[in-house]
Design an enzyme around this catalytic site. Structure first.
Site, PDB file in Angstrom:
ATOM      1  N   CYS A   1       0.821  -1.212   0.000  1.00  0.00           N
ATOM      2  CA  CYS A   1       0.000   0.000   0.000  1.00  0.00           C
ATOM      3  C   CYS A   1       0.857   1.266   0.000  1.00  0.00           C
ATOM      4  O   CYS A   1       1.942   1.286   0.581  1.00  0.00           O
ATOM      5  CB  CYS A   1      -0.865   0.034   1.240  1.00  0.00           C
ATOM      6  SG  CYS A   1      -1.953  -1.372   1.388  1.00  0.00           S
TER       7      CYS A   1
ATOM      8  N   ARG B   1       5.668  -0.477  -6.056  1.00  0.00           N
ATOM      9  CA  ARG B   1       5.633  -1.253  -4.825  1.00  0.00           C
ATOM     10  C   ARG B   1       4.607  -2.378  -4.891  1.00  0.00           C
ATOM     11  O   ARG B   1       4.603  -3.257  -4.043  1.00  0.00           O
ATOM     12  CB  ARG B   1       5.294  -0.334  -3.644  1.00  0.00           C
ATOM     13  CG  ARG B   1       6.363   0.691  -3.368  1.00  0.00           C
ATOM     14  CD  ARG B   1       5.826   1.843  -2.571  1.00  0.00           C
ATOM     15  NE  ARG B   1       5.271   1.409  -1.306  1.00  0.00           N
ATOM     16  CZ  ARG B   1       5.722   1.792  -0.127  1.00  0.00           C
ATOM     17  NH1 ARG B   1       6.725   2.608  -0.060  1.00  0.00           N
ATOM     18  NH2 ARG B   1       5.167   1.377   0.980  1.00  0.00           N
TER      19      ARG B   1
ATOM     20  N   TRP C   1      -2.989  -2.773  -1.442  1.00  0.00           N
ATOM     21  CA  TRP C   1      -2.603  -4.161  -1.673  1.00  0.00           C
ATOM     22  C   TRP C   1      -3.424  -4.950  -0.668  1.00  0.00           C
ATOM     23  O   TRP C   1      -3.214  -4.850   0.543  1.00  0.00           O
ATOM     24  CB  TRP C   1      -1.104  -4.335  -1.422  1.00  0.00           C
ATOM     25  CG  TRP C   1      -0.581  -5.688  -1.785  1.00  0.00           C
ATOM     26  CD1 TRP C   1      -0.170  -6.109  -3.009  1.00  0.00           C
ATOM     27  CD2 TRP C   1      -0.374  -6.795  -0.902  1.00  0.00           C
ATOM     28  NE1 TRP C   1       0.271  -7.413  -2.949  1.00  0.00           N
ATOM     29  CE2 TRP C   1       0.152  -7.853  -1.668  1.00  0.00           C
ATOM     30  CE3 TRP C   1      -0.588  -7.012   0.469  1.00  0.00           C
ATOM     31  CZ2 TRP C   1       0.466  -9.103  -1.118  1.00  0.00           C
ATOM     32  CZ3 TRP C   1      -0.278  -8.242   1.008  1.00  0.00           C
ATOM     33  CH2 TRP C   1       0.248  -9.270   0.215  1.00  0.00           C
TER      34      TRP C   1
ATOM     35  N   ASN D   1      -2.275   2.436   5.685  1.00  0.00           N
ATOM     36  CA  ASN D   1      -1.363   1.319   5.405  1.00  0.00           C
ATOM     37  C   ASN D   1      -1.201   0.538   6.696  1.00  0.00           C
ATOM     38  O   ASN D   1      -1.043   1.136   7.755  1.00  0.00           O
ATOM     39  CB  ASN D   1       0.017   1.826   4.997  1.00  0.00           C
ATOM     40  CG  ASN D   1       0.040   2.365   3.590  1.00  0.00           C
ATOM     41  OD1 ASN D   1      -0.979   2.357   2.907  1.00  0.00           O
ATOM     42  ND2 ASN D   1       1.194   2.847   3.170  1.00  0.00           N
ATOM     43  N   GLY D   2      -1.178  -0.782   6.582  1.00  0.00           N
ATOM     44  CA  GLY D   2      -0.986  -1.610   7.772  1.00  0.00           C
ATOM     45  C   GLY D   2      -2.181  -2.515   7.994  1.00  0.00           C
ATOM     46  O   GLY D   2      -3.028  -2.680   7.101  1.00  0.00           O
TER      47      GLY D   2
ATOM     48  N   GLU E   1      17.327 -19.232  -4.527  1.00  0.00           N
ATOM     49  CA  GLU E   1      17.099 -17.915  -5.107  1.00  0.00           C
ATOM     50  C   GLU E   1      16.685 -18.033  -6.585  1.00  0.00           C
ATOM     51  O   GLU E   1      15.781 -17.333  -7.043  1.00  0.00           O
ATOM     52  CB  GLU E   1      18.361 -17.050  -4.934  1.00  0.00           C
ATOM     53  CG  GLU E   1      18.316 -15.683  -5.583  1.00  0.00           C
ATOM     54  CD  GLU E   1      17.181 -14.782  -5.112  1.00  0.00           C
ATOM     55  OE1 GLU E   1      16.496 -15.110  -4.130  1.00  0.00           O
ATOM     56  OE2 GLU E   1      16.958 -13.747  -5.765  1.00  0.00           O
TER      57      GLU E   1
ATOM     58  N   LYS F   1      13.125 -16.658  -8.119  1.00  0.00           N
ATOM     59  CA  LYS F   1      13.040 -15.698  -9.231  1.00  0.00           C
ATOM     60  C   LYS F   1      12.077 -16.211 -10.294  1.00  0.00           C
ATOM     61  O   LYS F   1      11.237 -15.479 -10.791  1.00  0.00           O
ATOM     62  CB  LYS F   1      14.414 -15.461  -9.882  1.00  0.00           C
ATOM     63  CG  LYS F   1      15.392 -14.597  -9.152  1.00  0.00           C
ATOM     64  CD  LYS F   1      15.037 -13.138  -9.039  1.00  0.00           C
ATOM     65  CE  LYS F   1      14.200 -12.836  -7.835  1.00  0.00           C
ATOM     66  NZ  LYS F   1      14.832 -12.531  -6.585  1.00  0.00           N
TER      67      LYS F   1
ATOM     68  N   GLU G   1       8.348 -16.151  -8.982  1.00  0.00           N
ATOM     69  CA  GLU G   1       7.821 -14.786  -8.826  1.00  0.00           C
ATOM     70  C   GLU G   1       7.337 -14.204 -10.138  1.00  0.00           C
ATOM     71  O   GLU G   1       6.256 -13.647 -10.202  1.00  0.00           O
ATOM     72  CB  GLU G   1       8.939 -13.851  -8.352  1.00  0.00           C
ATOM     73  CG  GLU G   1       9.189 -13.805  -6.901  1.00  0.00           C
ATOM     74  CD  GLU G   1      10.163 -12.678  -6.566  1.00  0.00           C
ATOM     75  OE1 GLU G   1      11.349 -12.807  -6.906  1.00  0.00           O
ATOM     76  OE2 GLU G   1       9.721 -11.689  -5.971  1.00  0.00           O
TER      77      GLU G   1
ATOM     78  N   HIS H   1      15.457 -38.784  -1.607  1.00  0.00           N
ATOM     79  CA  HIS H   1      14.743 -39.185  -0.391  1.00  0.00           C
ATOM     80  C   HIS H   1      13.252 -38.884  -0.502  1.00  0.00           C
ATOM     81  O   HIS H   1      12.570 -38.765   0.511  1.00  0.00           O
ATOM     82  CB  HIS H   1      15.361 -38.509   0.831  1.00  0.00           C
ATOM     83  CG  HIS H   1      16.770 -38.949   1.074  1.00  0.00           C
ATOM     84  ND1 HIS H   1      17.085 -40.188   1.593  1.00  0.00           N
ATOM     85  CD2 HIS H   1      17.958 -38.349   0.803  1.00  0.00           C
ATOM     86  CE1 HIS H   1      18.401 -40.318   1.653  1.00  0.00           C
ATOM     87  NE2 HIS H   1      18.957 -39.209   1.166  1.00  0.00           N
TER      88      HIS H   1
ATOM     89  N   LYS I   1       6.524  -4.754  -3.688  1.00  0.00           N
ATOM     90  CA  LYS I   1       7.959  -4.513  -3.561  1.00  0.00           C
ATOM     91  C   LYS I   1       8.358  -4.392  -2.101  1.00  0.00           C
ATOM     92  O   LYS I   1       9.402  -4.863  -1.683  1.00  0.00           O
ATOM     93  CB  LYS I   1       8.330  -3.231  -4.322  1.00  0.00           C
ATOM     94  CG  LYS I   1       9.817  -2.925  -4.351  1.00  0.00           C
ATOM     95  CD  LYS I   1      10.581  -3.957  -5.151  1.00  0.00           C
ATOM     96  CE  LYS I   1      12.079  -3.827  -5.027  1.00  0.00           C
ATOM     97  NZ  LYS I   1      12.747  -5.092  -5.408  1.00  0.00           N
TER      98      LYS I   1
HETATM   99  C1  AGP Z   1      12.536 -10.720  -3.969  1.00  0.00           C
HETATM  100  O1  AGP Z   1      12.548 -10.968  -5.320  1.00  0.00           O
HETATM  101  C2  AGP Z   1      11.240 -10.627  -3.377  1.00  0.00           C
HETATM  102  N1  AGP Z   1      10.426  -9.697  -4.030  1.00  0.00           N
HETATM  103  C3  AGP Z   1      11.130 -10.682  -1.863  1.00  0.00           C
HETATM  104  O2  AGP Z   1      11.393 -11.988  -1.500  1.00  0.00           O
HETATM  105  C4  AGP Z   1      11.989  -9.727  -1.000  1.00  0.00           C
HETATM  106  O3  AGP Z   1      13.336 -10.061  -1.106  1.00  0.00           O
HETATM  107  C5  AGP Z   1      11.509  -9.795   0.459  1.00  0.00           C
HETATM  108  O4  AGP Z   1      10.186  -9.379   0.515  1.00  0.00           O
HETATM  109  C6  AGP Z   1      12.375  -8.983   1.400  1.00  0.00           C
HETATM  110  O5  AGP Z   1      12.335  -7.634   1.082  1.00  0.00           O
HETATM  111  P1  AGP Z   1      13.362  -6.602   1.688  1.00  0.00           P
HETATM  112  O6  AGP Z   1      14.716  -6.985   1.197  1.00  0.00           O
HETATM  113  O7  AGP Z   1      12.911  -5.288   1.166  1.00  0.00           O
HETATM  114  O8  AGP Z   1      13.279  -6.704   3.178  1.00  0.00           O
END
Ligand code: AGP
Length: 600
Positions: free
Chosen positions: A2, A28, A74, A98-99, A475, A479, A482, A498, A595
């Site tokens: 948000c 964001r 959001w 927000n929150g 990672e 990627k 996502e 396993h 974001k």
């Molecule tokens: C990364 O591609 C993600 N969008 C997500 O996992 C991100 O790294 C995570 O939300 C942590 O965010 P920050 O580094 O802003 O704390």
């Protein structure tokens, strides 16, 4: 997540300011938008499900106003729709928030008993209802806000308009970021400075349990008892969030290609000599390092764990911030807690940090956004110099984090006499000349595009590895998930047999990196096991292997373990990118993602 923008001015020009701010916050991640402004004494509220562009079209042409608040939502409580979008108006109160109001259900029942009815499923409407209830009861806005803060559990950054008060915006804050920008006969409110950067660089930070009253030429900030506070006016030094995409089709691609520069910029102060390396904080007094973070930042922590443990002989544990909060953390004075965050606003990471701070144990942070909530809360911060990262999928922030953690582990190893001076100098030289090793990996585009063509129609993909390569598999898999929405799993290479190997069928893509000479051969044997069962394997390695059983071998240059993760992750980033592109996905703003994850 948000976003909030608000402004009050001596001119009737605020609608473009609100829309500009919302557009800046778009990166964001959000699913609906809305705004509210005063026109000829009447409060107008416009809301849409979808993009800010749609909101812009909904606003009556030639509308003018001197005061307004705006929001990108959001969804957390209630579906994505216009009714649940902000602003919410109840009685005399109109707010954007927000929150999360955690006790909203209890409050809702109480307010219903008092005769309130609610239209939406949103917790924010309940917050508006509660503010209206206290305002009617006390007929005093200070008392109303103070009582509200006492009664509400959860997190909130609230921006509020009050009926019959056409010149003031009220703000209230706890656990969600909020700043107040100072202009000339015009003041601003935002969840993030870049939203108002076009208009001012000067701002105040609101801390938890503070509230404020903002008019066109006055900003007053109070503590929870109503005492007026003398706050420090800050000047924003960061860059604008709306940096140009240049010739790149997406921010993500641009950010991947910036890594060559951002890594160098981040480690530059420490790599010219051992003396420079030793300007990093001395961690030798700690018997254990705990790393706490979320998502990609947590994956950077896993790389650091390997380096701290293998090279500096320091025990290191990595925790997901959302889990850490509710665990027994076994802290003592010999434990250093390191928090990693790109945005510096991630609610889970911030909450975990506050838990450690409350117990007065040492904290250090690896943060990208200066003056962010996490940066301000930490004892000590080392900044990554990745610049503004716009794409939701983190790439350049991740490699900046691992580069910084690598030099920190290297300095600790040297201080603890676990590594020879000659070896340290060689690694520092590798960092100084990273151009030569990173550029060939970045430029291998055709290979990544071809792999993307082979996998983009698949439903399940595996990523495997051992040690550092397992952390990189996690990672790489994240990627891909996502941005391309293809299901994938990361597995420790030796663990596949396993259980999970039952999912490997003809043509299942399996990615692996094998960059550690001690365990390379084991990983390659695990790949052979899946190849025997029909899998198509893609291998990233610095080893000279020629083996036609692999669908593709991606070669990276030989560098030390302190730089290898940086080179290895780039093919994974670019394969995810080109796969998502072939699928026509919204790469920079993937569905459901934000974001900056400012709710727990
Ligand atoms: C990364 O591609 C993600 N969008 C997500 O996992 C991100 O790294 C995570 O939300 C942590 O965010 P920050 O580094 O802003 O704390």
């Amino acid at each position: 997540m948000c976003g909030i923008v608000g402004t009050v001015s001596d001119k009737n020009n605020i609608i473009p300011i609100l829309l500009d701010g919302l557009k800046t916050l778009e990166y964001r991640g959000y699913d609906s938008a809305g705004l509210s402004y005063l026109k000829d004494g009447n409060l107008i509220i416009n809301k849409v499900e979808g993009r800010v562009k749609a909101l812009e079209q909904k606003i009556e042409k030639n509308s003018i106003s001197h005061i307004g608040i705006a929001h990108t939502r959001w969804a957390t409580h209630g579906k994505v729709n216009e009714i649940n979008a902000h602003p919410h108006q109840v009685g005399k109160i109109t707010i954007v928030h927000n929150g999360i109001i955690e006790n909203y259900n209890k409050l809702k029942h109480k307010l219903k008993d008092k005769g309130y009815n609610f239209k939406s499923e949103s917790d924010t409407e309940i917050a508006a209802g509660l503010l209206d209830y206290y305002f009617k009861k006390y007929e005093n806005i200070d008392k109303t806000i103070q009582k509200f803060m006492k009664k509400v559990d959860g997190s909130y950054a609230i921006c509020m308009l009050l009926e019959n008060d056409p010149n003031t915006i009220y703000v209230i804050k706890k656990d969600s970021p909020l700043i107040i920008g100072q202009g000339k006969n015009e003041n601003y409110i935002a969840s993030d400075v870049p939203a108002i950067l076009k208009y001012t660089k000067n701002y105040y930070i609101l801390e938890d349990y503070e509230y404020g009253k903002i008019t066109k030429n006055n900003i007053k900030i109070y503590d929870k008892e109503g005492n007026i506070l003398k706050k420090q006016l800050k000047e924003y030094k960061g860059s604008s969030a709306t940096s140009d995409k240049g010739t790149y089709e997406h921010y993500m691609l641009k950010e991947i290609f910036e890594q060559n520069t951002t890594i160098r910029k981040t480690v530059n102060p420490y790599i010219n000599s051992i003396n420079d390396l030793l300007t990093l904080p001395d961690l030798t007094k700690y018997e254990r390092i705990d790393i706490i973070a979320c998502g990609t930042a947590m994956h950077a922590g896993l790389i650091a764990k390997y380096l701290f443990e293998q090279y500096s002989n320091t025990k290191c544990e990595v925790f997901l911030a959302s889990e850490y909060r509710y665990q027994n953390n076994f802290l003592n004075n010999k434990v250093l807690s390191i928090f990693i965050s790109q945005s510096g606003e991630t609610a889970d990471t911030l909450a975990a940090l506050k838990k450690v701070k409350e117990k007065n144990y040492d904290t250090l942070g690896i943060v990208n956004v200066k003056e962010s909530s996490i940066a301000r809360t930490l004892d000590k911060v080392l900044y990554t110099e990745a610049g503004t990262e716009i794409a939701v999928a983190s790439t350049k922030a991740y490699t900046a984090q691992i580069a910084l953690l690598s030099v920190l582990a290297l300095s600790t190893a040297y201080r603890k006499k676990q590594i020879k001076e000659e070896k340290v100098n060689k690694i520092l030289e590798e960092f100084r000349s990273i151009n030569q090793t990173i550029i060939p990996v970045l430029e291998n585009i055709k290979t990544y595009e071809n792999i993307a063509k082979e996998i983009y129609q698949k439903n399940d993909i595996f990523y495997i590895g051992r040690g550092l390569d397992y952390a990189l598999a996690m990672e790489g898999s994240l990627k891909l998930k996502e941005i391309s929405y293809i299901h994938s799993e990361a597995y420790a290479a030796g663990e596949l047999k396993h259980g999970t190997i039952s999912l490997i069928t003809k043509d299942t893509p399996v990615f692996a990196s094998a960059t550690n000479k001690i365990i390379n051969s084991k990983t390659i044997s695990n790949l052979k096991e899946v190849i025997s069962r029909g899998a198509k394997c893609y291998l990233i390695t610095d080893k000279d292997i020629e083996d036609e059983n692999f669908k593709q071998i991606i070669k990276i240059k030989k560098v030390s373990m302190f730089l290898k993760p940086i080179l290895t992750i780039i093919p994974y980033q670019l394969i995810a990118y080109y796969t998502a592109k072939l699928k026509g996905c919204d790469i920079d703003k993937p569905r459901n993602l934000a974001k900056s994850v400012t709710v727990e």
